[in-house]
Design a protein around this motif. Structure first.
Motif, PDB file in Angstrom:
ATOM      1  N   LYS A  13       0.857  -1.184   0.000  1.00 47.30           N
ATOM      2  CA  LYS A  13       0.000   0.000   0.000  1.00 47.30           C
ATOM      3  C   LYS A  13       0.896   1.237   0.000  1.00 47.30           C
ATOM      4  CE  LYS A  13      -2.051  -1.545   3.631  1.00 47.30           C
ATOM      5  NZ  LYS A  13      -2.772  -1.654   4.863  1.00 47.30           N
ATOM      6  N   GLU A  14       0.356   2.353  -0.482  1.00 48.34           N
ATOM      7  CA  GLU A  14       1.150   3.578  -0.586  1.00 48.34           C
ATOM      8  C   GLU A  14       1.608   4.072   0.787  1.00 48.34           C
ATOM      9  OE1 GLU A  14       0.459   8.164  -2.036  1.00 48.34           O
ATOM     10  OE2 GLU A  14      -0.606   6.579  -3.093  1.00 48.34           O
ATOM     11  N   ASP A  15       0.669   4.252   1.697  1.00 50.07           N
ATOM     12  CA  ASP A  15       0.971   4.826   3.013  1.00 50.07           C
ATOM     13  C   ASP A  15       1.471   3.773   3.988  1.00 50.07           C
ATOM     14  OD1 ASP A  15       0.176   7.366   2.226  1.00 50.07           O
ATOM     15  OD2 ASP A  15      -1.908   7.031   2.824  1.00 50.07           O
ATOM     16  N   GLY A  16       2.648   3.998   4.533  1.00 55.71           N
ATOM     17  CA  GLY A  16       3.184   3.134   5.561  1.00 55.71           C
ATOM     18  C   GLY A  16       3.847   1.866   5.066  1.00 55.71           C
ATOM     19  N   GLU A  17       3.798   1.589   3.792  1.00 48.25           N
ATOM     20  CA  GLU A  17       4.444   0.386   3.263  1.00 48.25           C
ATOM     21  C   GLU A  17       5.390   0.739   2.125  1.00 48.25           C
ATOM     22  OE1 GLU A  17       1.494  -2.585   2.324  1.00 48.25           O
ATOM     23  OE2 GLU A  17       0.784  -2.687   4.383  1.00 48.25           O
ATOM     24  N   LEU A  18       4.838   1.170   0.984  1.00 45.08           N
ATOM     25  CA  LEU A  18       5.664   1.511  -0.171  1.00 45.08           C
ATOM     26  C   LEU A  18       6.581   2.688   0.155  1.00 45.08           C
ATOM     27  CD1 LEU A  18       6.430   1.027  -3.118  1.00 45.08           C
ATOM     28  CD2 LEU A  18       4.494   2.472  -3.783  1.00 45.08           C
ATOM     29  N   ASP A  19       6.040   3.712   0.801  1.00 46.06           N
ATOM     30  CA  ASP A  19       6.877   4.866   1.127  1.00 46.06           C
ATOM     31  C   ASP A  19       7.976   4.508   2.134  1.00 46.06           C
ATOM     32  OD1 ASP A  19       5.127   4.599   3.278  1.00 46.06           O
ATOM     33  OD2 ASP A  19       4.178   6.538   3.008  1.00 46.06           O
ATOM     34  N   VAL A  67       5.071   9.547  -4.275  1.00 48.15           N
ATOM     35  CA  VAL A  67       4.779   8.117  -4.239  1.00 48.15           C
ATOM     36  C   VAL A  67       3.319   7.882  -4.617  1.00 48.15           C
ATOM     37  CG1 VAL A  67       4.732   6.046  -2.775  1.00 48.15           C
ATOM     38  CG2 VAL A  67       6.516   7.778  -2.438  1.00 48.15           C
ATOM     39  N   LYS A  68       3.102   6.991  -5.563  1.00 51.84           N
ATOM     40  CA  LYS A  68       1.762   6.607  -6.007  1.00 51.84           C
ATOM     41  C   LYS A  68       1.673   5.090  -5.981  1.00 51.84           C
ATOM     42  CE  LYS A  68       0.571  10.838  -7.081  1.00 51.84           C
ATOM     43  NZ  LYS A  68      -0.429  11.561  -6.313  1.00 51.84           N
ATOM     44  N   GLN A  69       0.486   4.580  -5.721  1.00 55.93           N
ATOM     45  CA  GLN A  69       0.302   3.137  -5.698  1.00 55.93           C
ATOM     46  C   GLN A  69      -0.239   2.651  -7.034  1.00 55.93           C
ATOM     47  OE1 GLN A  69      -2.535   1.675  -2.851  1.00 55.93           O
ATOM     48  NE2 GLN A  69      -1.779  -0.403  -2.981  1.00 55.93           N
ATOM     49  N   ALA A  70       0.228   1.483  -7.445  1.00 55.22           N
ATOM     50  CA  ALA A  70      -0.272   0.775  -8.622  1.00 55.22           C
ATOM     51  C   ALA A  70       0.143   1.462  -9.923  1.00 55.22           C
ATOM     52  CB  ALA A  70      -1.776   0.582  -8.549  1.00 55.22           C
ATOM     53  N   ASN A  71      -0.522   1.096 -11.014  1.00 57.38           N
ATOM     54  CA  ASN A  71      -0.203   1.636 -12.329  1.00 57.38           C
ATOM     55  C   ASN A  71      -0.623   3.096 -12.448  1.00 57.38           C
ATOM     56  OD1 ASN A  71       0.761  -0.852 -13.121  1.00 57.38           O
ATOM     57  ND2 ASN A  71      -1.069  -1.406 -14.251  1.00 57.38           N
ATOM     58  N   ILE A  72       0.103   3.823 -13.287  1.00 55.56           N
ATOM     59  CA  ILE A  72      -0.284   5.195 -13.607  1.00 55.56           C
ATOM     60  C   ILE A  72      -1.226   5.102 -14.805  1.00 55.56           C
ATOM     61  CG2 ILE A  72       0.499   7.508 -14.206  1.00 55.56           C
ATOM     62  CD1 ILE A  72       1.534   6.496 -11.452  1.00 55.56           C
TER      63      ILE A  72
END
Length: 187
Positions: A13-19, A67-72
């Motif tokens: 997930k974007e917040d707290g994981e990927l970042d 930071v963005k999650q998944a495909n653009i």
């Protein structure tokens, strides 16, 4: 190993994981985070960091990372306030003019759109046109997608080259089967 890393990174997930992963990757690359992700208004920049550009390893650079999650996708590109284009405009129009400490104003800046997916083909022309129109000698743009993240993670945090050949195969099997309840951990 790349497939396992790609599967793991794409699930974040974007917040707290990927970042958090990105912040750790930057530290491993000796790029020092100046700001880390937080809730609330960030003027487009989730992570600001400074260090040598990993592509050239020659020039100190200020990295401004969104930071963005998944495909653009087309909708991810053009959504009103949270879309990639709106984020890039906010970084360019607000963050660059108000939020850069004096000691970093004269060094090169690289705005990075980072996602754990890909830029979809129907959005790529928008991306290319945007960066061509906004790049200048002190400011460049880059996209770090799943392939770049896997490469950086493998390079900095987990290289299967650390293990002998016979153990690598067992490690891959263990990681691939780890989430299955019936897995007996024999590998």
């Amino acid at each position: 190993m790349k497939l396992i890393l790609a599967d793991y990174i794409s699930s974040l997930k974007e917040d707290g994981e990927l970042d958090l992963l990105v912040t750790n990757l930057l530290r491993e690359l000796d790029i020092i985070p100046l700001t880390t992700p937080q809730k609330g208004r960030q003027f487009g920049v989730d992570i600001a960091a400074v260090g040598l550009d990993p592509d050239t390893e020659q020039e100190e650079t200020l990295f401004l990372i969104a930071v963005k999650q998944a495909n653009i996708t087309r909708s991810a590109w053009s959504t009103d306030k949270t879309g990639v284009r709106a984020t890039l405009d906010e970084i360019k129009d607000v963050y660059l003019n108000t939020s850069i400490p004096d000691q970093y104003k004269k060094i090169s800046k690289k705005i990075i759109v980072l996602s754990n997916g890909y830029i979809e083909q129907n959005v790529n022309i928008n991306w290319v046109n945007y960066i061509n129109a906004n790049t200048n000698p002190g400011l460049t743009y880059e996209y770090w997608g799943i392939n770049k993240l896997v490469s950086l993670a493998e390079k900095t945090q987990f290289s299967e080259a650390l293990f002998p050949d016979d153990v690598r195969s067992l490690l891959r099997k263990s990681l691939a089967l780890l989430d299955l309840p019936e897995y007996d951990y024999r590998h």
